[in-house]
Design a protein around this motif. Structure first.
Motif, PDB file in Angstrom:
ATOM      1  N   LEU A  41       0.836  -1.209   0.000  1.00 55.83           N
ATOM      2  CA  LEU A  41       0.000   0.000   0.000  1.00 55.83           C
ATOM      3  C   LEU A  41       0.867   1.255   0.000  1.00 55.83           C
ATOM      4  O   LEU A  41       0.573   2.220  -0.711  1.00 55.83           O
ATOM      5  CB  LEU A  41      -0.914  -0.003   1.229  1.00 55.83           C
ATOM      6  N   LEU A  42       1.938   1.243   0.800  1.00 51.61           N
ATOM      7  CA  LEU A  42       2.837   2.395   0.841  1.00 51.61           C
ATOM      8  C   LEU A  42       3.506   2.610  -0.515  1.00 51.61           C
ATOM      9  O   LEU A  42       3.585   3.752  -1.005  1.00 51.61           O
ATOM     10  CB  LEU A  42       3.885   2.190   1.930  1.00 51.61           C
ATOM     11  N   ILE A  43       3.983   1.524  -1.108  1.00 53.95           N
ATOM     12  CA  ILE A  43       4.639   1.639  -2.413  1.00 53.95           C
ATOM     13  C   ILE A  43       3.680   2.187  -3.462  1.00 53.95           C
ATOM     14  O   ILE A  43       4.019   3.086  -4.237  1.00 53.95           O
ATOM     15  CB  ILE A  43       5.182   0.267  -2.856  1.00 53.95           C
ATOM     16  N   GLU A  44       2.464   1.657  -3.466  1.00 57.00           N
ATOM     17  CA  GLU A  44       1.505   2.091  -4.476  1.00 57.00           C
ATOM     18  C   GLU A  44       1.061   3.531  -4.233  1.00 57.00           C
ATOM     19  O   GLU A  44       0.794   4.279  -5.180  1.00 57.00           O
ATOM     20  CB  GLU A  44       0.297   1.159  -4.491  1.00 57.00           C
ATOM     21  N   TYR A  45       0.993   3.942  -2.957  1.00 56.13           N
ATOM     22  CA  TYR A  45       0.653   5.335  -2.671  1.00 56.13           C
ATOM     23  C   TYR A  45       1.751   6.260  -3.185  1.00 56.13           C
ATOM     24  O   TYR A  45       1.466   7.305  -3.790  1.00 56.13           O
ATOM     25  CB  TYR A  45       0.461   5.532  -1.174  1.00 56.13           C
ATOM     26  N   LEU A  46       3.016   5.889  -2.963  1.00 59.29           N
ATOM     27  CA  LEU A  46       4.121   6.704  -3.465  1.00 59.29           C
ATOM     28  C   LEU A  46       4.104   6.757  -4.987  1.00 59.29           C
ATOM     29  O   LEU A  46       4.363   7.803  -5.588  1.00 59.29           O
ATOM     30  CB  LEU A  46       5.457   6.144  -2.977  1.00 59.29           C
ATOM     31  N   ARG A  47       3.773   5.635  -5.600  1.00 61.76           N
ATOM     32  CA  ARG A  47       3.774   5.599  -7.057  1.00 61.76           C
ATOM     33  C   ARG A  47       2.604   6.372  -7.644  1.00 61.76           C
ATOM     34  O   ARG A  47       2.657   6.804  -8.806  1.00 61.76           O
ATOM     35  CB  ARG A  47       3.745   4.140  -7.535  1.00 61.76           C
ATOM     36  N   SER A  48       1.539   6.557  -6.866  1.00 62.81           N
ATOM     37  CA  SER A  48       0.384   7.302  -7.367  1.00 62.81           C
ATOM     38  C   SER A  48       0.546   8.808  -7.232  1.00 62.81           C
ATOM     39  O   SER A  48      -0.252   9.561  -7.791  1.00 62.81           O
ATOM     40  CB  SER A  48      -0.882   6.862  -6.623  1.00 62.81           C
ATOM     41  N   PRO A  52       7.965  13.280  -8.767  1.00 61.59           N
ATOM     42  CA  PRO A  52       8.837  12.336  -9.494  1.00 61.59           C
ATOM     43  C   PRO A  52       9.788  11.588  -8.571  1.00 61.59           C
ATOM     44  O   PRO A  52      10.089  10.414  -8.823  1.00 61.59           O
ATOM     45  CB  PRO A  52       9.605  13.244 -10.465  1.00 61.59           C
ATOM     46  N   ALA A  53      10.264  12.228  -7.514  1.00 60.88           N
ATOM     47  CA  ALA A  53      11.199  11.567  -6.607  1.00 60.88           C
ATOM     48  C   ALA A  53      10.530  10.400  -5.881  1.00 60.88           C
ATOM     49  O   ALA A  53      11.115   9.317  -5.752  1.00 60.88           O
ATOM     50  CB  ALA A  53      11.757  12.572  -5.594  1.00 60.88           C
ATOM     51  N   LEU A  54       9.303  10.601  -5.410  1.00 57.27           N
ATOM     52  CA  LEU A  54       8.587   9.529  -4.716  1.00 57.27           C
ATOM     53  C   LEU A  54       8.279   8.376  -5.665  1.00 57.27           C
ATOM     54  O   LEU A  54       8.405   7.205  -5.295  1.00 57.27           O
ATOM     55  CB  LEU A  54       7.292  10.073  -4.114  1.00 57.27           C
ATOM     56  N   ARG A  55       7.898   8.705  -6.869  1.00 51.13           N
ATOM     57  CA  ARG A  55       7.606   7.659  -7.843  1.00 51.13           C
ATOM     58  C   ARG A  55       8.864   6.885  -8.204  1.00 51.13           C
ATOM     59  O   ARG A  55       8.823   5.664  -8.408  1.00 51.13           O
ATOM     60  CB  ARG A  55       6.975   8.266  -9.097  1.00 51.13           C
ATOM     61  N   LEU A  56       9.993   7.569  -8.261  1.00 49.94           N
ATOM     62  CA  LEU A  56      11.258   6.897  -8.564  1.00 49.94           C
ATOM     63  C   LEU A  56      11.648   5.948  -7.441  1.00 49.94           C
ATOM     64  O   LEU A  56      12.112   4.827  -7.694  1.00 49.94           O
ATOM     65  CB  LEU A  56      12.354   7.942  -8.796  1.00 49.94           C
ATOM     66  N   ILE A  57      11.458   6.383  -6.195  1.00 51.22           N
ATOM     67  CA  ILE A  57      11.766   5.516  -5.051  1.00 51.22           C
ATOM     68  C   ILE A  57      10.940   4.236  -5.110  1.00 51.22           C
ATOM     69  O   ILE A  57      11.456   3.134  -4.897  1.00 51.22           O
ATOM     70  CB  ILE A  57      11.510   6.269  -3.724  1.00 51.22           C
ATOM     71  N   ALA A  58       9.652   4.373  -5.411  1.00 47.07           N
ATOM     72  CA  ALA A  58       8.780   3.205  -5.486  1.00 47.07           C
ATOM     73  C   ALA A  58       9.215   2.266  -6.609  1.00 47.07           C
ATOM     74  O   ALA A  58       9.278   1.040  -6.421  1.00 47.07           O
ATOM     75  CB  ALA A  58       7.333   3.651  -5.692  1.00 47.07           C
ATOM     76  N   ARG A  59       9.539   2.819  -7.762  1.00 46.13           N
ATOM     77  CA  ARG A  59       9.957   1.973  -8.892  1.00 46.13           C
ATOM     78  C   ARG A  59      11.277   1.272  -8.612  1.00 46.13           C
ATOM     79  O   ARG A  59      11.449   0.097  -8.957  1.00 46.13           O
ATOM     80  CB  ARG A  59      10.047   2.819 -10.164  1.00 46.13           C
ATOM     81  N   LEU A  60      12.217   1.988  -7.993  1.00 52.40           N
ATOM     82  CA  LEU A  60      13.513   1.377  -7.681  1.00 52.40           C
ATOM     83  C   LEU A  60      13.360   0.253  -6.663  1.00 52.40           C
ATOM     84  O   LEU A  60      14.019  -0.791  -6.768  1.00 52.40           O
ATOM     85  CB  LEU A  60      14.482   2.437  -7.150  1.00 52.40           C
ATOM     86  N   TYR A  61      12.496   0.460  -5.682  1.00 54.11           N
ATOM     87  CA  TYR A  61      12.298  -0.594  -4.691  1.00 54.11           C
ATOM     88  C   TYR A  61      11.705  -1.848  -5.339  1.00 54.11           C
ATOM     89  O   TYR A  61      12.155  -2.973  -5.062  1.00 54.11           O
ATOM     90  CB  TYR A  61      11.384  -0.120  -3.568  1.00 54.11           C
TER      91      TYR A  61
END
Length: 240
Positions: A41-48, A52-61
């Motif tokens: 849920l946390l990852i998907e929230y960051l990706r939503s 751009p920085a939060l979305r990048l963190i989610a994709r890298l993880y």
């Protein structure tokens, strides 16, 4: 029939010990899945988010967790972290390691569930004054969970089977107990056949439930589409 006779002769000794290991397997699976659910849920929230920085963190993880073997992550948590002054028990390291990997896959499940929701609902929620977090928690997430119940259950079954790898870091779960019994009895075929039956008795019914849920959730939409296709076409004639 010697194979069956061997199991029958030792069932009173083996089964109670295997059930103790099975209890640890349940704890490992339940704890890992709950942590993975929250992490996803946390990852998907960051990706939503639009940051751009939060979305990048989610994709890298997600890329890291899906690209590194589970065993390597377990070794890092159990053997490498003590060098940094952090010591985890075998059960804690196994639970966290399984959650870290499974969370990345569950995030993809949630992404698919969120993609099935019309984008207008998110825009309408934001336009009504909701914050992005409120929109995600109150509007999008409940609908996404309904779409992802069956895949979540399938991932839970996979996590149950993957928990056997935690035997390599001395978690006293079902597979490790089976190895201990095998080393004492020198009957690997009988011991691990009984272990396989226990895993199958847990995983197969859960898979059937997941399939039934998926069919039940998709049936209303299919029936609606079928009903629309059966409606008679309305003929429009020009007057004039």
């Amino acid at each position: 029939m010697m194979f069956v006779e061997t199991i029958a002769d030792n069932v009173t000794d083996w089964v109670p010990r295997l059930l103790v290991g099975l209890r640890s397997t349940f704890g490992l699976t339940a704890g890992g899945f709950c942590l993975a659910f929250v992490l996803a849920l946390l990852i998907e929230y960051l990706r939503s988010r639009r940051n751009p920085a939060l979305r990048l963190i989610a994709r890298l993880y997600i890329a890291f967790a899906r690209g590194v073997p589970v065993l390597v992550i377990l070794y890092l948590l159990y053997f490498a972290l003590p060098g940094a002054g952090i010591t985890l028990s075998a059960l804690s390291a196994g639970t966290i390691g399984l959650a870290a990997v499974s969370g990345a896959y569950l995030a993809e499940v949630f992404r698919a569930g969120l993609s099935a929701i019309p984008t207008g609902q998110r825009e309408a929620a934001l336009a009504s004054g909701m914050t992005p977090f409120q929109t995600f928690r109150l509007v999008l997430l409940p609908q996404a969970v309904r779409h992802t119940i069956a895949p979540l259950l399938i991932n839970l079954v996979s996590l149950l089977k993957d928990s056997s790898i935690c035997a390599l870091i001395a978690v006293p779960e079902l597979t490790l107990v089976s190895r201990e019994i095998m080393s004492e009895s020198f009957m690997p075929l009988s011991v691990f056949a009984l272990t396989a039956l226990l895993y199958f008795a847990l995983a197969w019914p859960a898979s059937l439930v997941a399939r039934a849920l998926e069919q039940r959730l998709h049936r209303p939409a299919a029936e609606r589409d079928r009903g629309r296709s059966k409606r008679p076409a309305v003929e429009v004639t020009a007057v004039g």
